[in-house]
Design an enzyme around this catalytic site. Structure first.
Site, PDB file in Angstrom:
ATOM      1  N   HIS A 271       0.860  -1.193   0.000  1.00 51.65           N
ATOM      2  CA  HIS A 271       0.000   0.000   0.000  1.00 51.65           C
ATOM      3  C   HIS A 271       0.891   1.235   0.000  1.00 51.65           C
ATOM      4  O   HIS A 271       1.939   1.249   0.634  1.00 51.65           O
ATOM      5  CB  HIS A 271      -0.900   0.013   1.245  1.00 51.65           C
ATOM      6  CG  HIS A 271      -2.088   0.897   1.096  1.00 51.65           C
ATOM      7  ND1 HIS A 271      -2.014   2.257   1.291  1.00 51.65           N
ATOM      8  CD2 HIS A 271      -3.354   0.628   0.716  1.00 51.65           C
ATOM      9  CE1 HIS A 271      -3.197   2.786   1.072  1.00 51.65           C
ATOM     10  NE2 HIS A 271      -4.036   1.821   0.715  1.00 51.65           N
ATOM     11  N   ASP A 328      -7.925  -5.372  -0.043  1.00 49.71           N
ATOM     12  CA  ASP A 328      -8.386  -6.268  -1.124  1.00 49.71           C
ATOM     13  C   ASP A 328      -8.025  -7.726  -0.915  1.00 49.71           C
ATOM     14  O   ASP A 328      -8.465  -8.582  -1.690  1.00 49.71           O
ATOM     15  CB  ASP A 328      -7.794  -5.776  -2.457  1.00 49.71           C
ATOM     16  CG  ASP A 328      -8.389  -4.447  -2.863  1.00 49.71           C
ATOM     17  OD1 ASP A 328      -7.632  -3.512  -3.167  1.00 49.71           O
ATOM     18  OD2 ASP A 328      -9.629  -4.342  -2.836  1.00 49.71           O
TER      19      ASP A 328
HETATM   20  C1  SDX Z   1      -6.182  -0.100  -2.984  1.00 51.67           C
HETATM   21  O1  SDX Z   1      -4.404   4.443  -2.104  1.00 51.67           O
HETATM   22  C2  SDX Z   1      -5.376   3.816  -1.503  1.00 51.67           C
HETATM   23  O2  SDX Z   1      -5.825   4.194  -0.457  1.00 51.67           O
HETATM   24  C3  SDX Z   1      -5.932   2.614  -2.256  1.00 51.67           C
HETATM   25  C4  SDX Z   1      -6.946   1.773  -1.486  1.00 51.67           C
HETATM   26  C5  SDX Z   1      -8.228   2.537  -1.247  1.00 51.67           C
HETATM   27  O3  SDX Z   1      -8.950   2.195  -0.295  1.00 51.67           O
HETATM   28  O4  SDX Z   1      -8.553   3.398  -2.113  1.00 51.67           O
HETATM   29  O5  SDX Z   1      -6.414   1.363  -0.255  1.00 51.67           O
HETATM   30  C6  SDX Z   1      -7.334   0.533  -2.272  1.00 51.67           C
HETATM   31  O6  SDX Z   1      -5.942   0.228  -4.117  1.00 51.67           O
HETATM   32  C7  SDX Z   1      -5.323  -1.074  -2.241  1.00 51.67           C
HETATM   33  C8  SDX Z   1      -4.117  -1.568  -3.099  1.00 51.67           C
HETATM   34  C9  SDX Z   1      -4.636  -2.682  -4.014  1.00 51.67           C
HETATM   35  N1  SDX Z   1      -3.588  -3.090  -4.966  1.00 51.67           N
HETATM   36  C10 SDX Z   1      -2.942  -4.260  -4.830  1.00 51.67           C
HETATM   37  O7  SDX Z   1      -3.112  -5.058  -3.915  1.00 51.67           O
HETATM   38  C11 SDX Z   1      -2.000  -4.567  -5.986  1.00 51.67           C
HETATM   39  C12 SDX Z   1      -0.684  -5.121  -5.435  1.00 51.67           C
HETATM   40  N2  SDX Z   1       0.000  -4.034  -4.742  1.00 51.67           N
HETATM   41  C13 SDX Z   1       1.009  -3.296  -5.450  1.00 51.67           C
HETATM   42  O8  SDX Z   1       0.772  -3.142  -6.803  1.00 51.67           O
HETATM   43  C14 SDX Z   1       1.497  -2.073  -4.687  1.00 51.67           C
HETATM   44  O9  SDX Z   1       1.744  -2.478  -3.415  1.00 51.67           O
HETATM   45  C15 SDX Z   1       0.638  -0.821  -4.650  1.00 51.67           C
HETATM   46  C16 SDX Z   1       0.273  -0.364  -6.017  1.00 51.67           C
HETATM   47  C17 SDX Z   1      -0.593  -1.047  -3.864  1.00 51.67           C
HETATM   48  C18 SDX Z   1       1.465   0.256  -3.957  1.00 51.67           C
HETATM   49  O10 SDX Z   1       2.506   0.521  -4.770  1.00 51.67           O
HETATM   50  P1  SDX Z   1       3.664   1.510  -4.316  1.00 51.67           P
HETATM   51  O11 SDX Z   1       3.432   2.147  -3.021  1.00 51.67           O
HETATM   52  O12 SDX Z   1       3.940   2.383  -5.477  1.00 51.67           O
HETATM   53  O13 SDX Z   1       4.824   0.534  -4.013  1.00 51.67           O
HETATM   54  P2  SDX Z   1       5.970   0.249  -5.004  1.00 51.67           P
HETATM   55  O14 SDX Z   1       5.391  -0.248  -6.282  1.00 51.67           O
HETATM   56  O15 SDX Z   1       6.864   1.444  -5.015  1.00 51.67           O
HETATM   57  O16 SDX Z   1       6.658  -0.983  -4.256  1.00 51.67           O
HETATM   58  C19 SDX Z   1       7.667  -0.783  -3.271  1.00 51.67           C
HETATM   59  C20 SDX Z   1       8.447  -2.096  -3.307  1.00 51.67           C
HETATM   60  C21 SDX Z   1       8.924  -2.443  -4.708  1.00 51.67           C
HETATM   61  O17 SDX Z   1      10.072  -3.262  -4.538  1.00 51.67           O
HETATM   62  P3  SDX Z   1      11.481  -2.710  -5.133  1.00 51.67           P
HETATM   63  O18 SDX Z   1      11.286  -2.491  -6.602  1.00 51.67           O
HETATM   64  O19 SDX Z   1      11.749  -1.405  -4.390  1.00 51.67           O
HETATM   65  O20 SDX Z   1      12.495  -3.786  -4.808  1.00 51.67           O
HETATM   66  O21 SDX Z   1       7.586  -3.189  -2.922  1.00 51.67           O
HETATM   67  C22 SDX Z   1       7.419  -4.063  -4.012  1.00 51.67           C
HETATM   68  C23 SDX Z   1       7.833  -3.318  -5.258  1.00 51.67           C
HETATM   69  O22 SDX Z   1       8.310  -4.224  -6.257  1.00 51.67           O
HETATM   70  N3  SDX Z   1       6.002  -4.403  -4.032  1.00 51.67           N
HETATM   71  C24 SDX Z   1       5.520  -5.614  -4.196  1.00 51.67           C
HETATM   72  C25 SDX Z   1       4.134  -5.496  -4.058  1.00 51.67           C
HETATM   73  N4  SDX Z   1       3.813  -4.216  -3.821  1.00 51.67           N
HETATM   74  C26 SDX Z   1       4.968  -3.535  -3.806  1.00 51.67           C
HETATM   75  N5  SDX Z   1       6.147  -6.780  -4.452  1.00 51.67           N
HETATM   76  C27 SDX Z   1       5.329  -7.861  -4.562  1.00 51.67           C
HETATM   77  N6  SDX Z   1       3.996  -7.830  -4.439  1.00 51.67           N
HETATM   78  C28 SDX Z   1       3.351  -6.663  -4.198  1.00 51.67           C
HETATM   79  N7  SDX Z   1       2.037  -6.622  -4.083  1.00 51.67           N
END
Ligand code: SDX
Length: 393
Positions: A271, A328
């Site tokens: 998140h 989710d």
């Molecule tokens: C919602 O914003 C809100 O409030 C949203 C929400 C709401 O109520 O409106 O809460 C609802 O959208 C919840 C999120 C639902 N999405 C997912 O579950 C999809 C999976 N999650 C990711 O795509 C990700 O965690 C996000 C999009 C939710 C957040 O992305 P960020 O904050 O931009 O994090 P990032 O992509 O910069 O990741 C930081 C690190 C990275 O590793 P490095 O490249 O630095 O080594 O964490 C890793 C990412 O690769 N990472 C994950 C991951 N999420 C982040 N690795 C594996 N699995 C994941 N799910």
């Protein structure tokens, strides 16, 4: 003031604003709607009461809630021409673009009340959206399964009416299951607002151009449909089903995530704001087992989800990145137990988030200092250069 420009991770991150609606402390895992902790609202409130709180700023008196409920019940019907609107979509259309298109189309039926600066028109549009989105969502589902639409029944509350229009059938009576109604009501509360997330920022951005509320909410629905945002609840179920179906066990899947295989992410984890357990995920996890048991549903995917969570929470890769379950991760398992197909999960997220989008749009419109959203950028393209004729390129 709205429109701060902050430099964050090298990009110009605008859109920061002041708001009195929802407070989140991502490190402590705190979420409050108008100051009330989400845990207390989950325990004591209803979706309609929480919607009133978000939109009007205070918990309603009995009279206020009764009036709000009655207004909504008397606007659930769609114009008959809107019913024909669904005929234009293919049977296998995903319900999210149908929902967004239908909400946008609503503005063509109410052209006299679209002015975003007219308080009476904004109040009427608020009621119309709260009343008609469940009807539109149910019709999108009925269209996808080739069943006839059921007209709303104004003797029922919002959630019961939606369940009846979705799962009811003209040929036989339909009794709303109380466990299902209570579970969905609670899930809608948990999704009702979440400060400036992607879809809410979209609603504000579109509204900041003085676009009407229908158009702004339709844009928010489209933003929510992305798998990185609201589409994640459907993606989580598909992830769990793939693990269950494949020879891949949980360990094998986690290895693929850590190896960053193309397109392999632990959906429902991580998140932008919560770097701790999402308080909503904790509440959903708590209710998942109980609801499935009460509904007599035994789903192996719940065990896989719990094993996946345990594995991730003890693995340095996820700990270092502060990746915890978000709202989710468990919701789809409950939606599935209630009888919804995977493709309806994000529609249910939109139903829950509607009062938050409306509250945020109204707050922005009422802010005398608000201006049209106009993000700036850091230019990284080529410097000035002269035109070269095509023969010399
Ligand atoms: C919602 O914003 C809100 O409030 C949203 C929400 C709401 O109520 O409106 O809460 C609802 O959208 C919840 C999120 C639902 N999405 C997912 O579950 C999809 C999976 N999650 C990711 O795509 C990700 O965690 C996000 C999009 C939710 C957040 O992305 P960020 O904050 O931009 O994090 P990032 O992509 O910069 O990741 C930081 C690190 C990275 O590793 P490095 O490249 O630095 O080594 O964490 C890793 C990412 O690769 N990472 C994950 C991951 N999420 C982040 N690795 C594996 N699995 C994941 N799910």
């Amino acid at each position: 003031k709205t429109g701060y420009v902050t430099l964050d991770t090298g990009f110009v991150n605008t859109g920061s604003c002041q708001s009195a609606i929802t407070y989140i402390d991502g490190d402590a895992g705190i979420l409050r709607y108008r100051g009330y902790p989400i845990e207390q609202l989950a325990q004591n409130s209803t979706f309609l009461e929480t919607s009133y709180l978000l939109i009007y700023g205070e918990l309603p008196t009995t009279e206020q809630l009764t009036a709000f409920d009655s207004s909504i019940r008397h606007h659930t019907l769609l114009h008959e021409d809107m019913k024909r609107f669904f005929d234009g979509f293919p049977r296998d259309a995903h319900p999210m673009p149908v929902l967004a298109s239908a909400v946008n189309a609503l503005s063509t039926f109410y052209q006299d009340n679209l002015n975003p600066t007219d308080p009476a028109g904004v109040d009427l549009t608020t009621i119309r959206l709260m009343a008609k989105l469940p009807t539109i969502a149910a019709y999108a589902y009925k269209k996808s399964i080739g069943q006839p639409f059921l007209y709303p029944d104004n003797s029922l509350g919002t959630v019961e009416n939606f369940l009846r229009m979705t799962f009811g059938f003209p040929a036989e009576p339909y009794e709303v299951n109380e466990t299902a109604r209570a579970a969905l009501d609670l899930l809608l509360i948990l999704h009702a607002d979440h400060e400036q997330n992607c879809s809410t920022s979209t609603v504000r951005t579109v509204g900041s151009a003085q676009a009407n509320m229908f158009a702004s909410i339709a844009a928010g629905i489209n933003a929510l449909s992305g798998p990185s945002h609201g589409g994640a609840n459907q993606a989580v179920l598909e992830m769990l089903e793939n693990i269950h179906r494949s020879s891949d066990d949980v360990d094998g899947f986690v290895k693929r995530v850590k190896n960053r295989e193309e397109g392999v992410r632990l959906m429902g984890f991580g998140h932008r704001v919560y770097k701790n357990y999402d308080p909503r995920a904790a509440l959903v996890k708590k209710m998942a087992d109980d609801v499935l048991t009460k509904l007599g549903v035994s789903d192996p995917l719940l065990d896989i989800a719990m094993e996946l969570e345990q594995h991730a929470l003890s693995d340095d890769y996820f700990i270092e990145r502060k990746l915890y379950p978000n709202v989710d991760f468990y919701t789809g398992l409950i939606y599935k137990a209630l009888g919804f197909p995977n493709r309806m999960f994000t529609v249910l997220f939109a139903l829950g988030r509607l009062p938050g989008w409306i509250a945020q749009w109204r707050e922005m419109m009422q802010d005398p200092a608000f201006k049209i959203s106009r993000p700036r950028q850091i230019y990284t393209g080529p410097g000035e250069r002269d035109y070269v004729g095509v023969g010399n390129r």
